[in-house]
Scaffold this active site. Structure first.
Site, PDB file in Angstrom:
ATOM      1  CG  ASP A  93     -12.291 -15.910  62.373  1.00  0.00           C
ATOM      2  OD1 ASP A  93     -13.159 -16.250  61.745  1.00  0.00           O
ATOM      3  OD2 ASP A  93     -11.803 -14.776  61.879  1.00  0.00           O
ATOM      4  CD1 TRP A 105     -42.077 -25.082  48.574  1.00  0.00           C
ATOM      5  CD2 TRP A 105     -39.958 -25.568  49.073  1.00  0.00           C
ATOM      6  NE1 TRP A 105     -42.002 -25.681  49.622  1.00  0.00           N
ATOM      7  CE2 TRP A 105     -40.726 -26.095  49.816  1.00  0.00           C
ATOM      8  CE3 TRP A 105     -38.665 -25.741  49.120  1.00  0.00           C
ATOM      9  CZ2 TRP A 105     -40.262 -26.742  51.222  1.00  0.00           C
ATOM     10  CZ3 TRP A 105     -38.089 -26.341  49.762  1.00  0.00           C
ATOM     11  CH2 TRP A 105     -38.577 -26.680  51.127  1.00  0.00           C
ATOM     12  CB  SER A 138     -23.342 -21.628  49.957  1.00  0.00           C
ATOM     13  OG  SER A 138     -23.480 -20.730  51.144  1.00  0.00           O
ATOM     14  CD  GLU A 182     -34.279 -26.372  54.247  1.00  0.00           C
ATOM     15  OE1 GLU A 182     -33.120 -26.775  54.706  1.00  0.00           O
ATOM     16  OE2 GLU A 182     -34.166 -25.087  54.375  1.00  0.00           O
ATOM     17  CG  HIS A 185     -45.413 -35.318  58.115  1.00  0.00           C
ATOM     18  ND1 HIS A 185     -45.046 -35.371  59.483  1.00  0.00           N
ATOM     19  CD2 HIS A 185     -44.766 -34.349  57.456  1.00  0.00           C
ATOM     20  CE1 HIS A 185     -44.100 -34.264  59.363  1.00  0.00           C
ATOM     21  NE2 HIS A 185     -44.137 -33.605  58.244  1.00  0.00           N
TER      22      HIS A 185
END
Lengths: 189, 537
Positions: B107, B143, B170, B256, B303
C-alpha cells in the site's frame, strides 16, 4: 515484526523531514520579499530610488564639465481625484550640484484626502546615482478640498553616474492612501 | 482467488465497511486512486463546460451570450478547475493506483494521510465553485491572480485563496506520501535504477510539489493580507511592488507546469515500450533528463514576465535557460522514437494516445521555444499564441497522457477489456477536433488577438469560428470516453493478468482486476522482472 517497525520508523522520519521541507519553502516564499527588495536596492533594478540623503553630508565635487538632462514625469492613480503635475518638464543639471524643482498637486474633490507618491528612476542603472535630499514622497501628503500645493524635490545627481547615461527620468505615481484618508474622515465626522 | 496473497487477512485490513463509508474511510491505495480519478473526471467536465461557455461567446465578434465580467470569471475558473481539479488529481490518482503495484509495495506508506489528502479536495472545490454563486462573482483576474487587479474584485477572493490553501495541503500530503512510499516501500531487489519510469517521474514531481506548493500558499496569503488586513506586499501606494507577486507566483508557476508534464513523460515511457515490444531505449538518460528538467524549472520563471521591464542581462539569462530545457526534452523524444525504431509495433488505443502525445506535445514544445525568444515574446505575450501553446502541452500533452494511462491500465483496474473499436474512435475524434480547436489559435495570436477578451476585431472571426466548432466537437466527444469507461467497468471480455502482450513490470503479475490487497508478501525483483534495463545500469 521487527522489520515492520523499522520500516514504519523510517517512513515517519521521511515524512517528517519532507514536512519540514514544505514548511521551510513556505518561509522561503516570504523570504523572497526582503530578498527582492535587497536585490532591487543593490542593483537598481526596478528603478527604485534610495532613501533620503542628508544635504550636509553631500561631499561630492560639482562636475561643471558635464550636463545631464533630467526629465520629470507624473502619473495619478485613477482612484485619486487630484491633479498632479511637475512645474518643469526638463532640467539640464551638473552632476554633484544640488537642484530644486516643484510638483503642483490639487485636490479636485470635496473631501480632505491623504495621498502617497512613489518615485521611480529610469534607466534602472541611473537610479543608484540619483539622490534626493528632500521629497514630498518621503511623507504622506494631506490636501483639503480644493487645496493646491507646491511640493518641492531637492536632488543631486552623483558624479559617478555612468558616462553613457546623459538622460535620467524621474517619475512619480501618486496613490490615495485609503487607510489614512479613512482615519481623517472619522476624526472630522 | 488464484492470487495467494489475498488469503492473508491481517487485522489491519480484515474489516471492510460497505456503502458510502467504504469510500469515506478507505485507506486502501486502489480505492483512493479510484476516488481521485473519478473526482478528476468530474472536474474535467466542469472545467470543460466553462471552456465551452468561452468558445460559445467567441464564436462570433460582439457580445452574444455572457457579459464581459462573467466571461473573465469563466477563463479564470476554467484554468483553476482544470489545473488543480482535473490534471493534478488525475496524476495523483494514477500514482496511488500504480506506484505501489509497480514497486511491489502492499500500500502507500501513510494510508491514513492518503485518505485525508483526497477528502480535502471536495471541500476545496466546494469553496472554489461556490464563488460562482456569490454576489461579487467568481474571481475574474485570471488564474494567476495578479495584483492589483485581483485585489480590486469582490470578497470572494478569500474563498479562492482558502481553496488554494486546501489544494496545496492536499498536494503536499500526497507528495510526501508518494516519496515516503517510493523511498521506503520498494520490494527487495527493486533498486532505484530498476524502477519503472512512471515511478521515477512521480518521485521527482513529488519533490517539485513539496518545493513550490508552499511558495504559492505564501503568495496567495500575501494577497489575502493585502486585501483584508492592510499589509502592502504588492500595494505600490504602501511601498510594495506588484511585480514582486509575479516573481513569487512564477517561482511556483513554472515548476508547476512540469508537475503537470513529468508524470505524463513517465506514462508515455511505460506505454511505448509495451506496444513496441522492446525495452525502453536510454532508460538511464530518461531518468537524468527528468531530473535536469526539474532542476531547470527553478531558474526560468521570469520568461513568463519578459514584458514587465527587465534588464537586458536578466532577459538573456532567462531566455537561454529556457531554451536549454529543449535539450533534456529532446533527449526524451529521441528515446521514445528510438524505442519504436524496429519495434514490433501495434496500435491499440493507449499506444495511439501515447503517439498523439509525442507528436502534439512536441508542437507545443516548439511553440514554447518560440515564446522563449525575448524579442518574439514581446510580440506574442498575452496573445492567443500563448493560449495555443499551453493548450497543446496541457490538453494534447498532459490530458492525452492521462487518457493513454486510463486505457492502458483500465483492464487491470476493472478486470475487463474496454471496447477497442470505441477507444480508437475516441482517439481519432479527439485528435482531429483538438487540432481544429487549438491550431487556428496560433494564427489568431500571431495576427494580434489578445487572450482573456470576450469580444474581438472582425478580422479574427473565421479562425475563432473554426476554433469554436473544434471546441464543441472535442468537448462532446469526451462523453464517449465516459461511456467506454462505464461500459468497461460493467463487464466485457475478461482481461488476463498481463493484459498486453508486450507489457513488463510488477503490476502485470497480479491478477486482473487487481485484488484489494496485493504484494502483502513482497516479490523478489531482478533484471528479468524489471521493466527497463539498458547497458548503462
Amino acid at each position: 515484526m521487527g522489520n515492520n517497525d523499522n520500516r514504519s520508523g523510517t517512513t515517519l522520519k521521511t515524512a517528517g523531514s519532507l514536512t519540514l521541507m514544505a514548511l521551510a519553502m513556505f518561509g522561503f516564499g516570504y523570504l523572497l520579499v526582503p530578498l527582492y527588495d535587497k536585490f532591487c536596492e543593490i542593483t537598481g533594478i526596478g528603478g527604485r530610488t534610495g532613501d533620503a540623503v542628508v544635504e550636509e553630508q553631500l561631499t561630492s565635487e560639482v562636475d561643471t564639465s558635464r550636463l545631464v538632462t533630467v526629465h520629470f514625469d507624473s502619473n495619478v492613480n485613477s482612484a485619486l481625484p487630484w491633479d498632479f503635475e511637475p512645474t518643469e518638464r526638463m532640467m539640464e543639471v551638473h552632476p554633484g550640484k544640488l537642484y530644486e524643482t516643484m510638483y503642483i498637486a490639487h485636490n479636485r474633490s470635496s473631501q480632505p484626502i491623504v495621498a502617497q507618491a512613489v518615485p521611480s528612476v529610469a534607466p534602472g542603472r541611473a537610479s543608484l546615482f540619483f539622490n534626493k535630499t528632500e521629497c514630498f514622497c518621503f511623507t504622506e501628503q494631506l490636501l483639503e478640498p480644493g487645496e493646491s500645493r507646491d511640493m518641492p524635490v531637492r536632488f543631486v545627481v552623483d558624479p559617478n553616474l555612468p558616462a553613457r547615461t546623459d538622460l535620467v527620468t524621474l517619475s512619480y505615481i501618486i496613490y490615495k492612501n485609503d487607510a489614512a484618508t479613512a482615519v481623517l474622515a472619522a476624526v472630522d465626522g | 482467488m488464484s492470487h495467494t496473497t489475498t488469503a492473508d487477512h491481517d487485522d489491519h485490513h480484515g474489516h471492510h465497511p460497505t456503502g458510502i463509508a467504504r469510500w469515506l474511510f478507505s485507506t486502501n491505495h486502489k480505492e483512493i486512486g479510484t476516488l481521485y480519478l473519478v473526482f478528476s473526471l468530474i472536474m474535467f467536465f466542469v472545467g470543460g463546460a466553462m471552456a465551452l461557455v468561452i468558445r460559445a461567446e467567441l464564436f462570433a465578434p460582439g457580445l452574444q451570450l455572457v457579459n464581459p465580467e462573467f466571461f473573465n470569471q469563466m477563463t479564470t475558473m476554467h484554468a483553476l478547475v482544470m489545473i488543480f481539479g482535473a490534471v493534478m488529481p488525475a496524476f495523483v490518482g494514477l500514482a496511488n493506483w500504480m506506484v505501489p503495484l509497480m514497486i511491489g509495495a502492499p500500500d502507500m506508506a501513510l494510508p491514513r494521510m492518503n485518505n485525508w489528502s483526497f477528502w480535502i479536495m471536495p471541500f476545496a472545490f466546494t469553496l472554489l465553485l461556490a464563488t460562482l454563486f456569490m454576489p461579487s462573482g467568481a474571481p475574474a483576474s485570471g488564474w494567476t491572480l495578479y495584483p492589483p487587479l485581483s485585489l480590486q474584485g469582490g470578497n470572494s477572493l478569500a474563498f479562492v485563496i482558502f481553496a488554494i490553501h486546501l489544494m496545496g495541503i492536499s498536494s503536499i500530503m500526497g507528495a510526501i506520501n508518494i516519496i515516503a512510499t517510493i523511498l521506503n516501500m520498494r520490494a527487495p531487489g527493486m533498486t532505484l535504477l530498476r524502477m519503472p519510469l512512471f515511478v521515477w517521474t512521480w518521485l521527482i514531481t513529488a519533490f517539485l510539489l513539496i518545493a513550490v506548493m508552499p511558495v504559492l500558499a505564501g503568495a496567495v496569503t500575501m494577497l489575502l493580507t493585502d486585501r483584508f488586513f492592510g499589509t502592502s506586499f504588492f500595494n505600490a501606494a504602501g511601498g510594495g511592488d506588484p511585480v514582486l507577486y509575479q516573481h513569487i507566483f512564477w517561482f511556483f508557476g513554472h515548476p508547476e507546469v512540469y508537475i503537470m508534464i513529468l508524470p505524463a513523460f513517465g506514462i508515455v515511457s511505460e506505454i511505448i515500450p509495451t506496444f513496441s515490444r522492446k525495452r525502453l531505449f536510454g532508460y538511464t538518460s530518461m531518468v537524468y533528463a527528468t531530473a535536469a528538467i526539474a532542476f531547470l524549472s527553478f531558474i526560468v520563471w521570469a520568461h513568463h514576465m519578459f514584458t514587465v521591464g527587465m534588464p537586458l542581462g536578466a532577459m538573456l539569462f532567462f531566455m537561454y535557460a529556457t531554451m536549454i530545457i529543449a535539450v533534456p526534452t529532446g533527449i526524451k523524444i529521441f528515446n521514445w522514437v528510438a524505442t519504436m525504431w524496429r519495434g514490433s509495433m501495434s496500435f491499440e488505443t493507449p499506444m495511439l494516445f501515447a503517439l498523439g502525445f509525442v507528436v502534439l506535445f512536441t508542437i507545443g514544445g516548439l511553440s514554447g521555444i518560440m515564446l522563449a525568444i525575448v524579442p518574439a515574446n514581446f510580440q506574442y505575450h498575452d496573445s492567443y499564441f500563448v493560449v495555443a501553446h499551453f493548450h497543446y502541452v496541457l490538453v494534447t500533452g498532459a490530458i492525452y497522457s492521462i487518457m493513454a494511462a486510463v486505457y492502458y491500465w483500465l483492464p487491470k483496474w476493472t478486470g475487463y477489456m474496454y471496447n477497442e473499436k470505441l477507444g480508437k474512435i475516441h482517439f481519432w475524434w479527439s485528435t482531429v477536433w483538438v487540432n481544429v480547436l487549438f491550431f487556428p489559435q496560433h494564427y489568431l495570436g500571431l495576427a494580434g488577438m489578445p487572450r482573456r477578451i470576450p469580444d474581438y476585431a472582425v478580422q479574427f472571426t473565421e479562425f475563432n469560428m473554426i476554433s469554436s466548432v473544434g471546441g464543441f466537437m472535442f468537448g462532446f466527444g469526451q462523453l464517449l470516453f465516459v461511456y467506454i469507461i462505464w461500459q468497461c467497468a460493467r463487464g466485457g471480455e475478461k482481461a488476463t493478468a498481463q493484459v498486453w502482450e508486450g507489457a513488463r513490470g510488477l503490476e502485470w503479475t497480479v491478477p486482473s482486476p487487481a485484488p484489494l490487497h496485493t504484494f502483502d508478501t513482497p516479490p523478489l525483483v531482478d533484471d528479468s522482472v524489471a521493466v527497463h534495463k539498458d547497458s548503462l545500469t
